[in-house]
Design a protein around this motif. Sequence first.
Motif, mmCIF file in Angstrom:
data_model
loop_
_atom_site.group_PDB
_atom_site.id
_atom_site.type_symbol
_atom_site.label_atom_id
_atom_site.label_comp_id
_atom_site.label_asym_id
_atom_site.label_seq_id
_atom_site.Cartn_x
_atom_site.Cartn_y
_atom_site.Cartn_z
ATOM 1 N N VAL A 90 39.851 48.857 46.671
ATOM 2 C CA VAL A 90 40.202 47.692 45.868
ATOM 3 C C VAL A 90 39.095 47.294 44.886
ATOM 4 O O VAL A 90 37.945 47.701 45.021
ATOM 5 N N THR A 91 39.492 46.441 43.932
ATOM 6 C CA THR A 91 38.536 45.794 43.041
ATOM 7 C C THR A 91 37.986 44.561 43.766
ATOM 8 O O THR A 91 38.527 44.143 44.803
ATOM 9 N N ASP A 92 36.955 43.952 43.208
ATOM 10 C CA ASP A 92 36.414 42.720 43.801
ATOM 11 C C ASP A 92 37.454 41.610 43.813
ATOM 12 O O ASP A 92 37.558 40.858 44.795
ATOM 13 N N ASP A 93 38.224 41.474 42.730
ATOM 14 C CA ASP A 93 39.259 40.432 42.676
ATOM 15 C C ASP A 93 40.329 40.661 43.741
ATOM 16 O O ASP A 93 40.784 39.720 44.392
ATOM 17 N N GLU A 94 40.753 41.925 43.918
ATOM 18 C CA GLU A 94 41.741 42.238 44.951
ATOM 19 C C GLU A 94 41.173 41.974 46.344
ATOM 20 O O GLU A 94 41.879 41.480 47.219
ATOM 21 N N LEU A 95 39.891 42.276 46.525
ATOM 22 C CA LEU A 95 39.250 42.033 47.823
ATOM 23 C C LEU A 95 39.243 40.539 48.139
ATOM 24 O O LEU A 95 39.582 40.138 49.260
ATOM 25 N N ASP A 96 38.877 39.726 47.162
ATOM 26 C CA ASP A 96 38.880 38.277 47.376
ATOM 27 C C ASP A 96 40.281 37.765 47.709
ATOM 28 O O ASP A 96 40.457 36.948 48.614
ATOM 29 N N ALA A 97 41.282 38.254 46.992
ATOM 30 C CA ALA A 97 42.666 37.850 47.258
ATOM 31 C C ALA A 97 43.108 38.325 48.641
ATOM 32 O O ALA A 97 43.830 37.612 49.353
ATOM 33 N N LEU A 98 42.669 39.500 49.031
ATOM 34 C CA LEU A 98 43.042 40.041 50.341
ATOM 35 C C LEU A 98 42.403 39.239 51.471
ATOM 36 O O LEU A 98 43.049 38.985 52.498
ATOM 37 N N VAL A 99 41.166 38.812 51.301
ATOM 38 C CA VAL A 99 40.526 37.976 52.317
ATOM 39 C C VAL A 99 41.355 36.702 52.530
ATOM 40 O O VAL A 99 41.658 36.315 53.665
#
Length: 153
Positions: A90-99
Amino acid sequence: MDEDERDVWEFAVELGLPDETGPGALDGEGIHPIALALEESAHRIEGMNRIPCYTSFGPVTALDEFAQRAWGDGYDAARVPVECRLAVYVTDDELDALVTAIVEDLGIAEDGYSTAADRKVTVGLRAIALDSPENGFYQHLVDQYRDRTSASS
């Protein structure tokens, strides 16, 4: 989006000791409900199968390896905590959304209690370095992403 902006990450949700029977047992059949919830969180972020992911369930790896070395054949796997893992590319933005999605989907409170697991859990997140030979297994997530993006081009 440049694929160099993506990294492999692994979430681990420690559930405590394994259940004696059912999906939380070491010999349970099918995917563990918490692993399934983790996967559904990943699908919720960018849509079904948009984020390459892999789920697994089993003993906490570091604790299991220690127990095997410390007690050999005499150790009881039922005394080692279990965890559900979700690896993603994932990208950082996707990682944040996934958290955020995982916290919501598992109903995790600040004290660690999860309504989905009906117990206190410990959630960990670690970056996976693909240049380390022991992490070569995770390369399939990158390959899934490349295959998907080349098919849509």
